[in-house]
Every structure is written in structure tokens, then in C-alpha cells.
Design an enzyme around this catalytic site. Sequence first.
Site, mmCIF file in Angstrom:
data_model
loop_
_atom_site.group_PDB
_atom_site.id
_atom_site.type_symbol
_atom_site.label_atom_id
_atom_site.label_comp_id
_atom_site.label_asym_id
_atom_site.label_seq_id
_atom_site.Cartn_x
_atom_site.Cartn_y
_atom_site.Cartn_z
ATOM 1 N N CYS A 92 0.825 -1.224 0.000
ATOM 2 C CA CYS A 92 0.000 0.000 0.000
ATOM 3 C C CYS A 92 0.855 1.269 0.000
ATOM 4 C CB CYS A 92 -0.946 0.012 1.192
ATOM 5 S SG CYS A 92 -1.972 -1.450 1.278
ATOM 6 N N HIS A 94 -3.579 7.196 2.883
ATOM 7 C CA HIS A 94 -3.960 5.874 2.382
ATOM 8 C C HIS A 94 -5.347 5.549 2.932
ATOM 9 C CE1 HIS A 94 -4.084 1.817 1.192
ATOM 10 N NE2 HIS A 94 -3.809 1.293 2.381
ATOM 11 N N ASN A 109 -10.214 -0.242 0.319
ATOM 12 C CA ASN A 109 -8.752 -0.133 0.285
ATOM 13 C C ASN A 109 -8.249 -0.690 -1.050
ATOM 14 O OD1 ASN A 109 -6.000 -0.499 0.611
ATOM 15 N ND2 ASN A 109 -6.146 -1.312 2.686
HETATM 16 O O1 UT7 Z 1 -3.525 -1.360 3.690
HETATM 17 C C1 UT7 Z 1 -3.273 -2.148 4.825
HETATM 18 C C2 UT7 Z 1 -4.332 -3.199 4.886
HETATM 19 N N1 UT7 Z 1 -4.872 -3.556 6.142
HETATM 20 C C3 UT7 Z 1 -5.456 -2.710 7.048
HETATM 21 O O2 UT7 Z 1 -5.432 -1.529 6.929
HETATM 22 C C4 UT7 Z 1 -6.147 -3.368 8.184
HETATM 23 C C5 UT7 Z 1 -6.109 -2.551 9.451
HETATM 24 N N2 UT7 Z 1 -7.039 -3.132 10.420
HETATM 25 C C6 UT7 Z 1 -8.341 -2.815 10.427
HETATM 26 O O3 UT7 Z 1 -8.811 -1.991 9.654
HETATM 27 C C7 UT7 Z 1 -9.217 -3.458 11.483
HETATM 28 O O4 UT7 Z 1 -8.397 -4.196 12.363
HETATM 29 C C8 UT7 Z 1 -10.314 -4.386 10.872
HETATM 30 C C9 UT7 Z 1 -11.359 -3.560 10.170
HETATM 31 C C10 UT7 Z 1 -9.702 -5.396 9.904
HETATM 32 C C11 UT7 Z 1 -10.994 -5.162 11.993
HETATM 33 O O5 UT7 Z 1 -11.566 -4.247 12.932
HETATM 34 P P1 UT7 Z 1 -11.322 -4.438 14.494
HETATM 35 O O6 UT7 Z 1 -12.069 -3.373 15.165
HETATM 36 O O7 UT7 Z 1 -9.826 -4.489 14.704
HETATM 37 O O8 UT7 Z 1 -12.014 -5.813 14.775
HETATM 38 P P2 UT7 Z 1 -11.376 -7.144 15.384
HETATM 39 O O9 UT7 Z 1 -10.452 -7.787 14.382
HETATM 40 O O10 UT7 Z 1 -10.844 -6.850 16.743
HETATM 41 O O11 UT7 Z 1 -12.659 -8.030 15.515
HETATM 42 C C12 UT7 Z 1 -13.707 -7.719 16.444
HETATM 43 C C13 UT7 Z 1 -14.795 -8.753 16.267
HETATM 44 C C14 UT7 Z 1 -14.298 -10.186 16.270
HETATM 45 O O12 UT7 Z 1 -15.253 -10.964 16.908
HETATM 46 P P3 UT7 Z 1 -15.048 -11.438 18.435
HETATM 47 O O13 UT7 Z 1 -13.778 -12.219 18.433
HETATM 48 O O14 UT7 Z 1 -14.939 -10.163 19.233
HETATM 49 O O15 UT7 Z 1 -16.277 -12.238 18.708
HETATM 50 C C15 UT7 Z 1 -14.252 -10.546 14.817
HETATM 51 O O16 UT7 Z 1 -14.402 -11.933 14.595
HETATM 52 O O17 UT7 Z 1 -15.423 -8.556 14.985
HETATM 53 C C16 UT7 Z 1 -15.422 -9.806 14.272
HETATM 54 N N3 UT7 Z 1 -15.351 -9.519 12.851
HETATM 55 C C17 UT7 Z 1 -16.435 -9.268 12.115
HETATM 56 N N4 UT7 Z 1 -17.742 -9.207 12.414
HETATM 57 C C18 UT7 Z 1 -18.590 -8.902 11.415
HETATM 58 C C19 UT7 Z 1 -14.250 -9.442 12.081
HETATM 59 N N5 UT7 Z 1 -14.604 -9.164 10.805
HETATM 60 C C20 UT7 Z 1 -15.952 -9.048 10.809
HETATM 61 C C21 UT7 Z 1 -16.897 -8.747 9.813
HETATM 62 N N6 UT7 Z 1 -18.199 -8.697 10.162
HETATM 63 N N7 UT7 Z 1 -16.545 -8.522 8.534
#
Ligand code: UT7
Length: 335
Positions: A120, A260, A290
Site C-alpha cells: 500500500c 492511504h 482499500n
Molecule cells: O492497507 C493495509 C491493509 N490492512 C489494514 O489496513 C487493516 C487494518 N485493520 C483494520 O482496519 C481493522 O483491524 C479491521 C477492520 C480489519 C478489523 O476491525 P477491528 O475493530 O480491529 O475488529 P477485530 O479484528 O478486533 O474483531 C472484532 C470482532 C471479532 O469478533 P469477536 O472475536 O470479538 O467475537 C471478529 O471476529 O469482529 C469480528 N469480525 C467481524 N464481524 C462482522 C471481524 N470481521 C468481521 C466482519 N463482520 N466482517
Amino acid sequence: MKLMVNKLRAVGIVGLGAWLPEEKITNHDLTKLVDTSDEWIFTRTGISERRKAAAEEAASDLGTKAAQKALLSAQVKPEEVDLIIVATVTPDMFFPSTACLIQKNIGATKAVAFDLSAACSGFLYALAVGNQFVATGAYDTVLVVATEVLTKMVNWEDRNSCILFGDGAGAVVLQTVEKGTGFLSFDLGAEGMGAELLKVPAGGSRQPASLETVQNKEHFIIMNGNEVFKFAVKIMGETSIKVLEKAGLSREDLDCLVPHQANTRIITAARKRLGLSADKVYVNLDKYGNMSSASIPVALVEAVEKGYIQKGSIVLLVGFGAGLTWGSTVMKWVV
Ligand code: UT7
């Protein structure tokens, strides 16, 4: 990176263009593929929809269209281009480079062409490289293209990552500009210790393609979202402050931040660290998600079209990505 500003030619963006595939994937569409909701995706990321390339479209196809628009906007003929740098993590194939394919498509017969891999951060790395060639006088006209077809690289069964990515391309033309305008400073960085956090494990020489790698879905993006998030929040602010210092400018001098486009929460953290009001930050990830290296140039094109950036504006571009990598630049806008 030390710039010997006085001995070098000033370089800037003299033309730019973007291209997005027509098909849209909405959050609602994704609820049919994985256990998710429009509300979760929008509140956690800021994304509402993203674009998807057609089955027959590859990175060079999108990149070619963006490049042609950039050349038109710069009023530069393809035969005048000395160098093409393509930033991509979704090349048409391992080799030949996507840059060579774009060179052929646009008829840039005399151009040297190569791809650059910085995920990225690729567009920012490519700008920095292109800037060096023009600044030193090695070349007069450099075409930088960032093009990605990430929808072909995501695991549509992984809700952690498939909701984030979209396809698109952006391109800019670099030439010499009046002293004191164009690129004022760059800051690039890499942290290979974080290589495991975001990757496509198979298909390279470490794990060549096999029936097993396909069955294990190892040709798709694997991401530790939380760790990448924490890194992004930290580095976006740090590199922005550093690149402003290198340019001898302060936060108050900034007219527009084009970050970004990965997550609105990451963008808001960077904005707050810089003490900027929301109207000075260009955000379009609600529409496109993204697009890795293509996110910044596509946002830059829109920010110019919508008047966020005008001639003389002080503009900061900042990004982060797999590697881990990061980059930023401050420019005095010239077109
Ligand atoms: O260009 C670089 C590319 N990558 C990035 O920029 C990624 C950077 N990271 C992020 O943007 C965030 O970490 C995410 C959007 C990927 C995830 O958000 P988060 O607030 O960090 O969520 P999390 O991974 O802590 O997950 C929280 C909960 C989990 O459930 P439990 O374990 O609390 O029951 C996940 O399983 O949300 C769940 N979850 C979802 N629920 C509904 C994860 N993905 C999803 C989804 N829909 N798509």
C-alpha cells in the site's frame, strides 16, 4: 533520505488520472458471502462499497487507462515518457513486469519500465524513486502508475479481510517544475519484522503453487488486522510529522492531507495527531475500500477535481502497508 535540494532540479506532478472498474460490491452483497453486516463494516472501517474488475481485466488494463488519462492531463505524448514505474501487489503475472505491459499498451516506445513492490506504500515509494531520476537530470519525464486488482487476491470466505479491498488505478506524470514547488520532502520506511502480519504466503519460491496450497487458500491475502491497525495509527502520525519537519513546514501550513484509504478510524487518528480539521482531509474509502497502492493516487485525483487541492496548496500524502512499509511526501501543488 537526504535530499541535496540545491544541487537538484525541482520535480512535481504535472498531470494525473484515475480509472475504476464499473462493477460495485456493496456491503449488503458481502452479507451473502460471509457472516457480516453493513453496520459492522461501515462503523469499523468506513467502507460502504468497493469496485471489482471484470473477469478478463488485470492490473495492466486498469493501469493503462489511468496512465492514458494522466498523460492527457499533462499534455505529454507517450513517446516522450522516459521511465514507467508501476507500483502493484497484484501484477498481471510474475514476469514480464506490469510496467512493460503498460509501456506496450500506451506506446511509450522509448521508456524504461519496471515494477516496484511496497504494497500500500507503493505509490509513495514510486514517487520517491521517480523524483530521484528527474531531480538528478537522468530523465525528464517519469510516469508513475499504481494499479491493483485485489478482488482476485482476497479469500471471499474470510470476513476479516474480504470486506476491505477493492480494485482501481491511478497515475501521475513527473517533470521538472519551478524551484520551491513540487516535492518538498519525502519520508520512507520499512519494518521487515512485521512481514508476517499481512501477506500472500503461496505462489512464490517459498511455497510454490501446488494442489495443497490451493486447497489451503494460501494464494489469498492473510492479515492480522489488529496488529496492522495499531502499526498504522502509530506510523501515519509519526511519518507525517517527520516529513513536514524535513520540508521545514508546520502542521498549520497544510492545506490538504490525502492519506492511504484503509480505515476511517486510522485516518481520523492521523488527522487528530496533525491537529487538522476534517475538511482538510480527503476521504473516499466509503466508495472504493482499500485499493492498496492505488488508493492515494485515486484520492489525489478526486481531491484536485473537487477543489480540495489548488495551485499553491501544500499537500501531504501518507500511507502504510504490508512489509511493513510506510511513506509520506509534502508537495507544493503546481497544476
Ligand atoms: O492497507 C493495509 C491493509 N490492512 C489494514 O489496513 C487493516 C487494518 N485493520 C483494520 O482496519 C481493522 O483491524 C479491521 C477492520 C480489519 C478489523 O476491525 P477491528 O475493530 O480491529 O475488529 P477485530 O479484528 O478486533 O474483531 C472484532 C470482532 C471479532 O469478533 P469477536 O472475536 O470479538 O467475537 C471478529 O471476529 O469482529 C469480528 N469480525 C467481524 N464481524 C462482522 C471481524 N470481521 C468481521 C466482519 N463482520 N466482517
